[in-house]
Design a protein around this motif. Structure first.
Motif, short mmCIF file in Angstrom:
data_model
loop_
_atom_site.label_atom_id
_atom_site.label_comp_id
_atom_site.label_asym_id
_atom_site.label_seq_id
_atom_site.Cartn_x
_atom_site.Cartn_y
_atom_site.Cartn_z
N TYR A 27 60.65 49.00 30.23
CA TYR A 27 60.41 50.20 29.42
C TYR A 27 60.84 49.96 27.98
O TYR A 27 61.60 49.03 27.67
N TRP A 28 60.37 50.82 27.11
CA TRP A 28 60.87 50.83 25.72
C TRP A 28 62.31 51.30 25.79
O TRP A 28 62.60 52.34 26.39
N LEU A 29 63.22 50.55 25.21
CA LEU A 29 64.64 50.75 25.51
C LEU A 29 65.22 52.11 25.09
O LEU A 29 66.28 52.50 25.58
N GLY B 201 51.65 49.55 26.34
CA GLY B 201 53.09 49.58 26.56
C GLY B 201 53.89 48.56 25.77
O GLY B 201 53.46 47.44 25.54
N ASN B 202 55.05 48.99 25.38
CA ASN B 202 56.09 48.12 24.83
C ASN B 202 57.16 48.03 25.92
O ASN B 202 57.65 49.07 26.36
N PRO B 203 57.58 46.89 26.41
CA PRO B 203 57.34 45.53 25.89
C PRO B 203 56.25 44.75 26.62
O PRO B 203 56.10 43.56 26.37
N SER C 109 53.40 61.31 27.38
CA SER C 109 52.46 60.21 27.16
C SER C 109 52.65 59.65 25.76
O SER C 109 52.26 60.28 24.77
N ASP C 110 53.27 58.48 25.70
CA ASP C 110 53.57 57.86 24.40
C ASP C 110 52.43 56.89 24.07
O ASP C 110 52.29 55.84 24.70
N GLU C 111 51.65 57.28 23.07
CA GLU C 111 50.42 56.54 22.76
C GLU C 111 50.48 55.86 21.40
O GLU C 111 49.46 55.62 20.76
N ILE C 112 51.69 55.51 20.96
CA ILE C 112 51.88 55.01 19.60
C ILE C 112 51.12 53.71 19.32
O ILE C 112 50.78 53.41 18.19
N TYR C 113 50.83 52.92 20.39
CA TYR C 113 50.12 51.64 20.18
C TYR C 113 48.63 51.76 20.47
O TYR C 113 47.95 50.75 20.65
N GLU C 114 48.09 52.97 20.53
CA GLU C 114 46.70 53.15 20.99
C GLU C 114 45.68 52.32 20.20
O GLU C 114 44.66 51.94 20.74
#
Ligand code: PLP
Length: 388
Positions: free
Chosen positions: A123-125, A173-175, A201-206
């Motif tokens: 997961y993103w930390l 997803g990160n990472p 829903s984290d879509e920051i890298y879409e």
């Protein structure tokens, strides 16, 4: 002075520890190659900077509405419709100080003490720490390389208890660079619907998806899913605006109102002139995003090619974001040993997977020059080659 109990439970950032070691070595003049940074190595596009500077010159330097300036909320609403097929009215969109702040606000607005939040690992930390900070309980569900580092509906169901309130889905997803397909999201959404579990829903890298992967916003799946979802996005990654601190959360009207209210008592509004820059980002030409995408993809392919030549290191082909997660289990080292020894011996900084809940991996960011990629992976090859 005794810090609060809540803060004492925070885990210090492993990323920062390695990062500060690498920076200290650089300051001593040592040639360190850094794969640690989770931020674009590009500069913010000129038209975005010009818009912010113009607004400063025009005296746009005062408080704005806490939820953001109306024209930006409208631009976000239009963007969500056009790019994501999402129907959010401007009143359902709250502009925050970065997507991290958006996640934090979303959790603070929805979780009560003891509420459990399912977080697929790696997961993103910041997710588990943010959940703890607002009084929730992170429930970590390890995923496997076989499932492409994606949580399955069965795993989701098995992790549920009567206290489960939310699941966090980060796609791309990160990472891991994992991108969920529409079918995979539908499977998870069905489980969430059965028990009325909220979805962050984290879509920051879409904007950074590769090969034949497609970004899907889970809230588009049905009206019922939409009503359970808080969609987070922002400007930091797609427009290389990490320092501007601008993100947003789009949510059902009632939750959006609460987030606006709590933001009004914490940060007030996001920075006025930064919002004008964000407006230019969404209203202006998008070729800058396409160029960054093209360059990340070129680097991603080269990284995979170089890693393939090393041996004893495997990975799941990343289809999004700008990271690759390397499985280093066959080297006999855990992630911290690998990262520390690599930095000491070959002067290459990577992030130990322990920070992301997976001690058999390390994360490399390819948001760095091709020259660094070539040299850095050659050094990693040397390092692995010398391990017995
Ligand atoms: C998955 C994920 N979400 C959110 C963020 C935070 O983005 P911002 O800089 O907009 O706060 C990051 C930053 O690394 C991230 O990796």
């Amino acid at each position: 002075m005794e810090p609060s109990r809540r803060v004492q439970e925070l885990t210090p950032s492993l990323t920062l520890a390695i990062d500060s070691k690498a920076k200290a070595m650089k300051a001593e003049g040592i040639d360190v190659i850094g794969f640690g940074a989770g931020e674009p190595d590009f500069d913010t596009p000129e038209h975005i900077k010009a818009a912010a500077m113009g607004s400063l010159d025009a005296g746009f330097t005062k408080y704005t509405p806490s939820s953001g300036i109306p024209e930006l909320r409208t631009a976000i609403s239009e963007k969500l419709k056009k790019d994501n097929r999402l129907d959010y009215k401007p009143s359902q969109i709250i502009v925050n100080c970065g997507a991290k702040h958006s996640c934090f606000n979303a959790l603070l607005a929805t979780l009560d003490e003891g509420d459990e939040v399912i977080i697929p690992a790696p997961y993103w930390l910041s997710y588990p720490e943010m959940v703890k900070l607002v009084g929730g309980v992170p429930v970590i569900v390890p995923t496997t390389a076989e499932s492409g580092y994606k949580i399955t509906p069965d795993q989701f169901r098995d992790a549920m208890t009567p206290r489960t309130k939310m699941i966090i889905i980060n796609t791309p997803g990160n990472p891991t660079g994992a991108v969920y397909t529409e079918n995979e999201l539908a499977g998870l959404a069905d489980v969430a619907l059965d028990e009325d579990i909220l979805i962050l829903s984290d879509e920051i890298y879409e904007k950074f998806v590769y090969d034949d992967a497609k970004h899907i916003s889970i809230a588009t799946l049905s009206n019922d899913v939409y009503n359970l979802t808080l969609t987070v996005n922002g400007f930091s990654k797609p427009y290389a605006m990490t320092g501007w601190r601008l993100g947003y959360v789009a949510a059902p009207e009632g939750v959006a109102k609460v987030i606006d209210s709590l933001q009004s008592h914490s940060t007030s509004n996001p920075t006025s002139f930064a919002q004008k820059g964000a407006l230019a980002a969404y209203k202006g030409p998008q070729d800058c995003v396409m160029e960054m995408h093209k360059e990340y993809d070129r680097r991603r392919k080269r990284v995979m090619e170089l890693v393939d030549g090393i041996g004893r290191i495997s990975y799941v082909r990343p289809q999004g974001a700008f990271y690759i997660l390397l499985n280093i289990a066959q080297t006999g080292l855990n992630s911290t040993q690998f990262a520390e020894q690599l930095l000491a011996k070959e002067k290459v900084a990577v992030v130990p997977g322990l920070a992301f809940g997976d001690d058999s991996t390390v994360r490399l960011s390819y948001a760095t020059s091709m020259e660094n990629i070539e040299q850095g992976l050659a050094r990693i090859g040397e390092f692995v080659g010398k391990l017995s």
